[in-house]
Design a protein around this motif. Sequence first.
Motif, PDB file in Angstrom:
ATOM      1  N   ALA A  22      11.450  -9.388 -25.416  1.00  0.00           N
ATOM      2  CA  ALA A  22      11.667 -10.703 -26.011  1.00  0.00           C
ATOM      3  C   ALA A  22      13.110 -11.174 -25.909  1.00  0.00           C
ATOM      4  CB  ALA A  22      11.241 -10.683 -27.481  1.00  0.00           C
ATOM      5  N   ALA A  23      14.025 -10.318 -25.469  1.00  0.00           N
ATOM      6  CA  ALA A  23      15.445 -10.676 -25.484  1.00  0.00           C
ATOM      7  C   ALA A  23      15.842 -11.595 -24.341  1.00  0.00           C
ATOM      8  CB  ALA A  23      16.303  -9.409 -25.442  1.00  0.00           C
ATOM      9  N   ASN A  24      15.216 -11.429 -23.175  1.00  0.00           N
ATOM     10  CA  ASN A  24      15.660 -12.143 -21.975  1.00  0.00           C
ATOM     11  C   ASN A  24      14.897 -13.436 -21.766  1.00  0.00           C
ATOM     12  OD1 ASN A  24      17.436 -10.074 -21.553  1.00  0.00           O
ATOM     13  ND2 ASN A  24      16.343  -9.159 -19.846  1.00  0.00           N
ATOM     14  N   MET A  25      14.968 -14.326 -22.739  1.00  0.00           N
ATOM     15  CA  MET A  25      14.355 -15.639 -22.588  1.00  0.00           C
ATOM     16  C   MET A  25      15.030 -16.619 -23.537  1.00  0.00           C
ATOM     17  SD  MET A  25      10.695 -15.009 -24.438  1.00  0.00           S
ATOM     18  CE  MET A  25      10.575 -15.446 -26.157  1.00  0.00           C
ATOM     19  N   SER A  26      15.062 -17.884 -23.159  1.00  0.00           N
ATOM     20  CA  SER A  26      15.680 -18.903 -23.999  1.00  0.00           C
ATOM     21  C   SER A  26      14.852 -19.138 -25.250  1.00  0.00           C
ATOM     22  CB  SER A  26      15.838 -20.204 -23.218  1.00  0.00           C
ATOM     23  OG  SER A  26      16.772 -20.054 -22.165  1.00  0.00           O
ATOM     24  N   ASN A  27      15.525 -19.505 -26.322  1.00  0.00           N
ATOM     25  CA  ASN A  27      14.880 -19.709 -27.610  1.00  0.00           C
ATOM     26  C   ASN A  27      15.738 -20.668 -28.442  1.00  0.00           C
ATOM     27  OD1 ASN A  27      16.810 -17.822 -29.292  1.00  0.00           O
ATOM     28  ND2 ASN A  27      16.208 -16.647 -27.473  1.00  0.00           N
ATOM     29  N   ALA A  37       9.092 -16.784 -30.394  1.00  0.00           N
ATOM     30  CA  ALA A  37       9.220 -17.437 -29.091  1.00  0.00           C
ATOM     31  C   ALA A  37       8.470 -16.669 -28.015  1.00  0.00           C
ATOM     32  CB  ALA A  37      10.700 -17.566 -28.722  1.00  0.00           C
ATOM     33  N   TRP A  38       8.493 -15.326 -28.099  1.00  0.00           N
ATOM     34  CA  TRP A  38       7.805 -14.502 -27.093  1.00  0.00           C
ATOM     35  C   TRP A  38       6.310 -14.779 -27.098  1.00  0.00           C
ATOM     36  CZ3 TRP A  38       3.904 -10.912 -26.990  1.00  0.00           C
ATOM     37  CH2 TRP A  38       3.807 -10.098 -25.852  1.00  0.00           C
ATOM     38  N   VAL A  39       5.696 -14.830 -28.261  1.00  0.00           N
ATOM     39  CA  VAL A  39       4.255 -15.075 -28.347  1.00  0.00           C
ATOM     40  C   VAL A  39       3.913 -16.441 -27.751  1.00  0.00           C
ATOM     41  CG1 VAL A  39       2.309 -15.436 -29.918  1.00  0.00           C
ATOM     42  CG2 VAL A  39       3.895 -13.538 -30.313  1.00  0.00           C
ATOM     43  N   ALA A  40       4.685 -17.456 -28.109  1.00  0.00           N
ATOM     44  CA  ALA A  40       4.424 -18.795 -27.592  1.00  0.00           C
ATOM     45  C   ALA A  40       4.592 -18.857 -26.077  1.00  0.00           C
ATOM     46  CB  ALA A  40       5.354 -19.803 -28.269  1.00  0.00           C
ATOM     47  N   ARG A  41       5.634 -18.215 -25.557  1.00  0.00           N
ATOM     48  CA  ARG A  41       5.908 -18.255 -24.117  1.00  0.00           C
ATOM     49  C   ARG A  41       4.880 -17.457 -23.328  1.00  0.00           C
ATOM     50  NH1 ARG A  41      11.146 -19.270 -23.283  1.00  0.00           N
ATOM     51  NH2 ARG A  41      10.945 -20.019 -25.412  1.00  0.00           N
ATOM     52  N   MET A  42       4.445 -16.318 -23.873  1.00  0.00           N
ATOM     53  CA  MET A  42       3.418 -15.531 -23.196  1.00  0.00           C
ATOM     54  C   MET A  42       2.097 -16.281 -23.136  1.00  0.00           C
ATOM     55  SD  MET A  42       3.996 -12.590 -21.773  1.00  0.00           S
ATOM     56  CE  MET A  42       2.385 -11.786 -21.847  1.00  0.00           C
ATOM     57  N   THR A  64       6.242  -5.900 -30.581  1.00  0.00           N
ATOM     58  CA  THR A  64       5.476  -5.072 -31.504  1.00  0.00           C
ATOM     59  C   THR A  64       3.993  -5.080 -31.137  1.00  0.00           C
ATOM     60  OG1 THR A  64       5.014  -6.893 -33.027  1.00  0.00           O
ATOM     61  CG2 THR A  64       7.104  -5.687 -33.334  1.00  0.00           C
ATOM     62  N   PRO A  65       3.219  -4.120 -31.638  1.00  0.00           N
ATOM     63  CA  PRO A  65       1.774  -4.151 -31.397  1.00  0.00           C
ATOM     64  C   PRO A  65       1.137  -5.446 -31.885  1.00  0.00           C
ATOM     65  CG  PRO A  65       2.424  -2.000 -32.240  1.00  0.00           C
ATOM     66  CD  PRO A  65       3.634  -2.886 -32.341  1.00  0.00           C
ATOM     67  N   GLU A  66       1.635  -5.989 -32.981  1.00  0.00           N
ATOM     68  CA  GLU A  66       1.069  -7.237 -33.515  1.00  0.00           C
ATOM     69  C   GLU A  66       1.279  -8.393 -32.538  1.00  0.00           C
ATOM     70  OE1 GLU A  66       1.632  -4.313 -36.589  1.00  0.00           O
ATOM     71  OE2 GLU A  66       3.109  -5.172 -35.194  1.00  0.00           O
ATOM     72  N   MET A  67       2.413  -8.411 -31.870  1.00  0.00           N
ATOM     73  CA  MET A  67       2.679  -9.463 -30.884  1.00  0.00           C
ATOM     74  C   MET A  67       1.728  -9.358 -29.699  1.00  0.00           C
ATOM     75  SD  MET A  67       6.821  -9.169 -31.133  1.00  0.00           S
ATOM     76  CE  MET A  67       7.198 -10.091 -29.644  1.00  0.00           C
ATOM     77  N   GLU A 101      -1.185  -8.031 -29.725  1.00  0.00           N
ATOM     78  CA  GLU A 101      -2.508  -8.404 -30.226  1.00  0.00           C
ATOM     79  C   GLU A 101      -2.686  -9.920 -30.252  1.00  0.00           C
ATOM     80  OE1 GLU A 101      -6.337  -7.906 -31.474  1.00  0.00           O
ATOM     81  OE2 GLU A 101      -4.937  -6.343 -30.812  1.00  0.00           O
ATOM     82  N   GLU A 102      -1.609 -10.648 -30.508  1.00  0.00           N
ATOM     83  CA  GLU A 102      -1.693 -12.108 -30.584  1.00  0.00           C
ATOM     84  C   GLU A 102      -1.970 -12.766 -29.238  1.00  0.00           C
ATOM     85  OE1 GLU A 102       0.705 -14.609 -33.155  1.00  0.00           O
ATOM     86  OE2 GLU A 102       1.741 -12.798 -33.869  1.00  0.00           O
ATOM     87  N   VAL A 103      -1.718 -12.066 -28.144  1.00  0.00           N
ATOM     88  CA  VAL A 103      -1.995 -12.640 -26.826  1.00  0.00           C
ATOM     89  C   VAL A 103      -3.129 -11.916 -26.110  1.00  0.00           C
ATOM     90  CG1 VAL A 103       0.381 -13.441 -26.603  1.00  0.00           C
ATOM     91  CG2 VAL A 103      -0.251 -11.229 -25.632  1.00  0.00           C
ATOM     92  N   ALA A 104      -3.639 -10.846 -26.697  1.00  0.00           N
ATOM     93  CA  ALA A 104      -4.648 -10.018 -26.028  1.00  0.00           C
ATOM     94  C   ALA A 104      -5.953 -10.757 -25.800  1.00  0.00           C
ATOM     95  CB  ALA A 104      -4.899  -8.740 -26.833  1.00  0.00           C
ATOM     96  N   ASP A 105      -6.222 -11.792 -26.590  1.00  0.00           N
ATOM     97  CA  ASP A 105      -7.465 -12.541 -26.415  1.00  0.00           C
ATOM     98  C   ASP A 105      -7.487 -13.334 -25.105  1.00  0.00           C
ATOM     99  OD1 ASP A 105      -5.418 -14.171 -27.772  1.00  0.00           O
ATOM    100  OD2 ASP A 105      -6.933 -15.754 -27.685  1.00  0.00           O
ATOM    101  N   MET A 106      -6.339 -13.454 -24.443  1.00  0.00           N
ATOM    102  CA  MET A 106      -6.252 -14.229 -23.210  1.00  0.00           C
ATOM    103  C   MET A 106      -6.377 -13.368 -21.962  1.00  0.00           C
ATOM    104  SD  MET A 106      -3.253 -16.961 -24.258  1.00  0.00           S
ATOM    105  CE  MET A 106      -3.757 -18.149 -23.001  1.00  0.00           C
ATOM    106  N   VAL A 107      -6.565 -12.047 -22.119  1.00  0.00           N
ATOM    107  CA  VAL A 107      -6.678 -11.144 -20.983  1.00  0.00           C
ATOM    108  C   VAL A 107      -7.933 -10.293 -21.141  1.00  0.00           C
ATOM    109  CG1 VAL A 107      -4.191 -11.070 -20.600  1.00  0.00           C
ATOM    110  CG2 VAL A 107      -5.246  -9.369 -22.091  1.00  0.00           C
ATOM    111  N   CYS A 108      -8.308  -9.627 -20.049  1.00  0.00           N
ATOM    112  CA  CYS A 108      -9.525  -8.815 -20.082  1.00  0.00           C
ATOM    113  C   CYS A 108      -9.264  -7.378 -20.495  1.00  0.00           C
ATOM    114  CB  CYS A 108     -10.220  -8.860 -18.727  1.00  0.00           C
ATOM    115  SG  CYS A 108      -9.225  -8.249 -17.345  1.00  0.00           S
TER     116      CYS A 108
END
Length: 266
Positions: free
Chosen positions: A102-107, A167-172, A204-207, A209-216
């Motif tokens: 999550a560090a290497n992205m604009s926010n 920001a990481w969750v939104a960008r992913m 984190t694992p929670e992060m 999990e927040e995007v896992a619904d978009m992948v198989c």
Amino acid sequence: MSFERASRSALDYQVCRYGVSRLLFRGPKQALDGPYVAFLGGSETFGRCVAEPFPALVEAATGTACLNLGQVNAGVDAFVGDPEVPRLMSGARLSVLQVLGAANMSNRFYRVHPRRNDRFLDASRTLSSIYGDVDFTDFSFNRHMLRSLRERSPERFALVEDELRRAWVARMRLLLRGVTGPAMLLWLQVRTGDPLGEDPLMVTPEMVEEVADMVCDVVEVAVQAAGPADDMDGMVVGQTEWPAAAQLIGPGAHARIAEAVKDRVG
């Protein structure tokens, strides 16, 4: 040890460009008129200082063409802002996306270089207000800046961590919305000993999990940096790469990752 020392990079990465992309990728360049798997990620996917990174090992094991779309020190921004990456991933029979830090992205707090995402550009007024006792012109790289902020005030740094994670969750999710074909996440947990935490930094694992619904699928592989793991035998290290070589992953780690991924690809 059989790693090599040279004046610059000791490996010919056969860098190539696809379509109108502004990014240079590791070769050899693959034809896109047949089935292929796209591997998207950072330094680990690119395979810096390693002759056969895990995408190449997966290709050798499965016979399926594998595009290595890794970028050294990349964050999500390198790919979200590229006009060609969504097309390359959507045309693949499977896209394998390395979970990036999550560090290497604009926010809201700071900006990074749009392609060399590890480069710190400037702090926002908000961050400058929170850390009024810090001169941000002293920093060229995100990790140096973040380590300094954490050392200065762990309490204030918690605000920075929270912003980066949101920001990481939104960008992913934005990146994954551009992929029309099947995709999986490759969550490499790399033990490096960095005081900021292990890679991918601040994820984190929670992060996930927040995007896992978009992948198989989500594949987790725990590895260790080459130096602490005594996994530098076989690495090819140029003179300018020596300071970072021990913190990269070595041939043994790449073999473990390929073993974990190949059955999903084949």
